[in-house]
Write a protein that holds these residues in place. Structure first.
Motif, PDB file in Angstrom:
ATOM      1  N   ALA A   1      16.389  42.480 -42.110  1.00 52.20           N
ATOM      2  CA  ALA A   1      15.641  41.545 -43.002  1.00 52.20           C
ATOM      3  C   ALA A   1      15.143  42.124 -44.140  1.00 52.20           C
ATOM      4  O   ALA A   1      15.224  41.495 -45.263  1.00 52.20           O
ATOM      5  CB  ALA A   1      14.715  40.893 -42.196  1.00 52.20           C
ATOM      6  N   GLU A   2      14.624  43.123 -43.966  1.00 49.02           N
ATOM      7  CA  GLU A   2      14.061  44.224 -45.136  1.00 49.02           C
ATOM      8  C   GLU A   2      15.226  44.452 -46.129  1.00 49.02           C
ATOM      9  O   GLU A   2      14.850  44.236 -47.407  1.00 49.02           O
ATOM     10  CB  GLU A   2      13.250  45.217 -44.706  1.00 49.02           C
ATOM     11  CG  GLU A   2      12.591  46.098 -45.987  1.00 49.02           C
ATOM     12  CD  GLU A   2      11.491  45.418 -46.603  1.00 49.02           C
ATOM     13  OE1 GLU A   2      11.515  45.652 -47.942  1.00 49.02           O
ATOM     14  OE2 GLU A   2      10.962  44.288 -46.108  1.00 49.02           O
TER      15      GLU A   2
ATOM     16  N   PHE B   1      15.886  33.366 -45.241  1.00 49.24           N
ATOM     17  CA  PHE B   1      15.065  33.749 -46.457  1.00 49.24           C
ATOM     18  C   PHE B   1      15.251  32.546 -47.454  1.00 49.24           C
ATOM     19  O   PHE B   1      15.899  31.677 -47.557  1.00 49.24           O
ATOM     20  CB  PHE B   1      16.083  34.915 -47.066  1.00 49.24           C
ATOM     21  CG  PHE B   1      16.222  35.954 -46.307  1.00 49.24           C
ATOM     22  CD1 PHE B   1      15.436  37.064 -46.563  1.00 49.24           C
ATOM     23  CD2 PHE B   1      17.233  36.070 -45.357  1.00 49.24           C
ATOM     24  CE1 PHE B   1      15.701  38.154 -45.704  1.00 49.24           C
ATOM     25  CE2 PHE B   1      17.477  37.022 -44.357  1.00 49.24           C
ATOM     26  CZ  PHE B   1      16.515  38.385 -44.849  1.00 49.24           C
ATOM     27  N   PHE B   2      13.791  32.291 -47.827  1.00 50.26           N
ATOM     28  CA  PHE B   2      13.858  31.400 -48.902  1.00 50.26           C
ATOM     29  C   PHE B   2      13.959  32.288 -50.454  1.00 50.26           C
ATOM     30  O   PHE B   2      13.126  32.882 -50.623  1.00 50.26           O
ATOM     31  CB  PHE B   2      12.299  30.791 -49.113  1.00 50.26           C
ATOM     32  CG  PHE B   2      12.062  29.879 -50.086  1.00 50.26           C
ATOM     33  CD1 PHE B   2      12.552  28.662 -50.469  1.00 50.26           C
ATOM     34  CD2 PHE B   2      11.077  30.348 -51.255  1.00 50.26           C
ATOM     35  CE1 PHE B   2      12.103  27.835 -51.880  1.00 50.26           C
ATOM     36  CE2 PHE B   2      10.766  29.528 -52.530  1.00 50.26           C
ATOM     37  CZ  PHE B   2      11.501  28.640 -52.599  1.00 50.26           C
TER      38      PHE B   2
ATOM     39  N   GLY C   1      20.689  34.532 -41.900  1.00 53.17           N
ATOM     40  CA  GLY C   1      21.490  35.570 -41.388  1.00 53.17           C
ATOM     41  C   GLY C   1      21.523  35.513 -39.860  1.00 53.17           C
ATOM     42  O   GLY C   1      20.283  35.350 -39.184  1.00 53.17           O
ATOM     43  N   THR C   2      22.575  35.665 -39.120  1.00 56.38           N
ATOM     44  CA  THR C   2      22.687  35.669 -37.778  1.00 56.38           C
ATOM     45  C   THR C   2      23.169  36.992 -37.275  1.00 56.38           C
ATOM     46  O   THR C   2      24.408  37.347 -37.558  1.00 56.38           O
ATOM     47  CB  THR C   2      23.537  34.370 -37.216  1.00 56.38           C
ATOM     48  OG1 THR C   2      23.332  33.086 -37.726  1.00 56.38           O
ATOM     49  CG2 THR C   2      23.844  34.044 -35.714  1.00 56.38           C
TER      50      THR C   2
ATOM     51  N   GLN D   1      11.661  34.889 -42.710  1.00 54.27           N
ATOM     52  CA  GLN D   1      10.976  34.665 -41.873  1.00 54.27           C
ATOM     53  C   GLN D   1      12.025  35.164 -40.440  1.00 54.27           C
ATOM     54  O   GLN D   1      13.137  35.207 -40.753  1.00 54.27           O
ATOM     55  CB  GLN D   1      10.424  33.381 -41.406  1.00 54.27           C
ATOM     56  CG  GLN D   1      11.792  32.449 -41.456  1.00 54.27           C
ATOM     57  CD  GLN D   1      11.405  30.963 -41.248  1.00 54.27           C
ATOM     58  OE1 GLN D   1      10.074  30.569 -41.847  1.00 54.27           O
ATOM     59  NE2 GLN D   1      11.934  30.131 -40.399  1.00 54.27           N
ATOM     60  N   ILE D   2      11.281  35.872 -39.672  1.00 54.91           N
ATOM     61  CA  ILE D   2      12.439  36.202 -38.249  1.00 54.91           C
ATOM     62  C   ILE D   2      12.249  35.498 -37.039  1.00 54.91           C
ATOM     63  O   ILE D   2      10.932  35.487 -36.820  1.00 54.91           O
ATOM     64  CB  ILE D   2      12.192  37.812 -38.051  1.00 54.91           C
ATOM     65  CG1 ILE D   2      12.624  38.438 -39.248  1.00 54.91           C
ATOM     66  CG2 ILE D   2      12.923  38.207 -37.088  1.00 54.91           C
ATOM     67  CD1 ILE D   2      12.418  39.956 -39.391  1.00 54.91           C
ATOM     68  N   GLY D   3      13.228  35.086 -36.198  1.00 54.03           N
ATOM     69  CA  GLY D   3      12.853  34.314 -35.281  1.00 54.03           C
ATOM     70  C   GLY D   3      12.647  33.022 -35.138  1.00 54.03           C
ATOM     71  O   GLY D   3      12.743  32.357 -36.222  1.00 54.03           O
ATOM     72  N   ARG D   4      11.564  32.742 -34.004  1.00 57.99           N
ATOM     73  CA  ARG D   4      11.317  31.295 -33.864  1.00 57.99           C
ATOM     74  C   ARG D   4       9.976  31.073 -34.876  1.00 57.99           C
ATOM     75  O   ARG D   4       9.177  31.997 -34.791  1.00 57.99           O
ATOM     76  CB  ARG D   4      11.326  30.793 -32.552  1.00 57.99           C
ATOM     77  CG  ARG D   4      10.116  31.441 -31.735  1.00 57.99           C
ATOM     78  CD  ARG D   4      10.183  31.098 -30.298  1.00 57.99           C
ATOM     79  NE  ARG D   4      11.530  31.676 -29.841  1.00 57.99           N
ATOM     80  CZ  ARG D   4      11.733  31.379 -28.322  1.00 57.99           C
ATOM     81  NH1 ARG D   4      11.013  30.908 -27.721  1.00 57.99           N
ATOM     82  NH2 ARG D   4      12.765  31.982 -28.011  1.00 57.99           N
TER      83      ARG D   4
END
Length: 504
Positions: free
Chosen positions: A47-48, A84-85, A32-33, A66-69
């Protein structure tokens, strides 16, 4: 007629094309961007919400995001990127509505995720995602890169490309990688005001640097280590636009003048992340292809973009990713294929010592692909590198069948048969060895051609081409090749010495 049919199937577009078959990894990678200016709080909230949507599908046993770098800093992305996996159950346990079709499941997930505003979604697979990013240079399976200087112009042209591609069937996950959107506080020195108070422009710049970024005044020595001693304002005096405007400079007259009096302050959108390649800036439009073959989809997109998007001087477009790899592999195949046929002909010539019989067997090679092409068409399989290798292997078997038939007919003629009798007798007596040659490879590859389990995607096109091509080779080798032989043959042909052991 067979050659015309082969050319029609190969070049008319009825058979789709792609680079490599997509190997099913048994999982989905969702990206997601968000807007570039999104912070960690909003990104975590989105994300949640997305994780709850993905986990609501019974086909999904677990979701990890995961979020960000990453922690090791190998990726320069910010909080606007969330990934997201999505693990999947075996297809036998999926709901009947999806018919064990992964693309239908992804489409259903996409419809639910689109309910979250302000997010562009992309779907791939865990391993494929890394490979696609390495190939295209962006976080997407396919990308259109617009090269140029001005970021606003680049984004504007990227939006035009998105508008042109949106109606195209098969184009999914369409979105622009935004480079503008980071709020910047711009100070423009009012030179008239600065001159009025006797303050230099460099003094104004130095005050802003000291307040916000900090200036090194000295160094601190700890053993052999050196550290800059930096002077910087405390956060309450530099964290907001109003606080920075209140910073005061001392004029030569002794008057204290604020930055707000000496500069014009504006909040403007600037570049949050600038992509560069080949010594030029670029903005990328990412997209995927689902429900249609890669080649025809991208070629239609290229035509529509070229017709509707006009670029200023100095700006160029490049189509990167899997399509670029497919075109590169096709160009190499167009080099390898003629060289392979030339090498085969040289070997045939040294064997028969005749230009005529070598060319006759090459006609068998030219007609052999019709079976493989028909097999691809009937099974709905796209032409790819895997099926291209299958055609090269098919050429070898076609040569073997042609050599068996032509050599045997020549032996019969050397024993006294006339041309037509030798062709008919050769077709009848060589049917069994040719069929045995064909059945060995066909029965061996038939399980691979019919397999649809995980891991079979890469081998299935290869097997389908060979199985279909060998079935056609049986007909061509037994019926068409002897017929062509009667057209090519002449009474003064150079024939081998009669060998009684060859006549059975």
């Amino acid at each position: 007629m067979p050659n015309e049919l082969s050319a029609f199937l190969a070049f008319s577009g009825v058979i789709g094309s792609e680079f490599l078959p997509h190997l099913d990894e048994g999982a989905i990678w969702v990206r997601g961007t968000l807007a570039p200016s999104v912070g960690p709080t909003e990104s975590a909230r989105v994300a949640e919400r997305a994780r709850e949507i993905l986990a609501s599908f019974p086909e999904v046993p677990r979701v990890v995001n995961q979020i960000g770098r990453p922690d090791d800093g190998t990726d320069t992305t910010g909080f606007f990127d969330t990934e997201f996996f999505v693990d999947l159950l075996p297809k036998e346990k999926w709901r009947p509505v999806f018919h064990q079709d992964k693309e239908r499941l992804i489409a259903a997930m996409g419809r639910e995720l689109d309910k979250i505003p302000g997010v562009f979604w992309g779907f791939s697979q865990p391993i494929s995602d890394n490979l696609e990013e390495a190939v295209s240079g962006v976080k997407g399976a396919l990308a259109v890169k617009i090269y140029g200087d001005d970021l606003k112009t680049l984004e504007s042209k990227a939006d035009e490309i998105v508008a042109a591609m949106r109606p195209i069937r098969g184009v999914e996950d369409l979105g622009v990688f935004r480079v503008i959107g980071q709020p910047n506080l711009n100070f423009t020195v009012d030179r008239d005001q600065a001159s009025r108070y006797g303050i230099n422009v460099s003094d104004v710049q130095d005050a802003i640097q000291t307040a916000v970024g900090g200036n090194a005044l000295s160094q601190v020595l700890i053993g052999e280590q050196r550290y800059d001693l930096v002077l910087r304002y405390l956060p309450p005096y530099r964290d907001t636009k109003e606080a920075i405007e209140k910073i005061r400079l001392l004029a030569p007259s002794g008057e204290r003048v604020s930055l707000g009096q000496l500069t014009k302050v504006k909040v403007l959108d600037g570049g949050s992340e600038i992509y560069r390649e080949e010594n030029s800036r670029y903005v990328a439009v990412k997209f995927s292809v689902r429900g249609r073959d890669l080649g025809s989809t991208v070629e239609e997109a290229i035509k529509k973009v070229d017709a509707s998007v006009k670029l200023p001087a100095g700006y160029t477009i490049d189509w990167a990713g899997e399509y670029e790899s497919a075109k590169r592999s096709q160009r190499r195949l167009l080099i390898v294929l003629p060289l392979t046929i030339l090498l085969i002909y040289i070997i045939l010539y040294t064997m028969f010592k005749s230009v005529k019989w070598g060319l006759l067997i090459l006609t068998n090679i030219a007609m052999a692909p019709i079976g493989g092409l028909l097999a691809l068409l009937v099974t709905g399989t796209n032409f790819s590198v895997s099926s291209g290798v299958g055609f090269l292997a098919l050429f070898g078997v076609s040569v073997q069948i042609g050599v068996i038939m032509v050599e045997y007919i020549n032996q019969l003629r050397a024993r006294g048969y006339d041309i037509e009798e030798a062709a008919v007798e050769g077709a009848v007596l060589r049917l069994r060895p040719i069929m045995m040659t064909m059945l060995v490879a066909t029965l061996g590859l038939l399980p691979a051609a019919l397999s649809h389990g995980i891991g079979s995607d890469s081998q299935r096109p290869f097997a389908i081409v060979i199985v279909g091509g060998l079935i056609a080779d049986l007909i061509i080798g037994v019926i068409l090749l002897p017929t062509l032989y009667t057209w090519f043959a002449r009474s003064d042909d150079r024939l081998p010495e009669a060998d009684p052991n060859e006549i059975v």
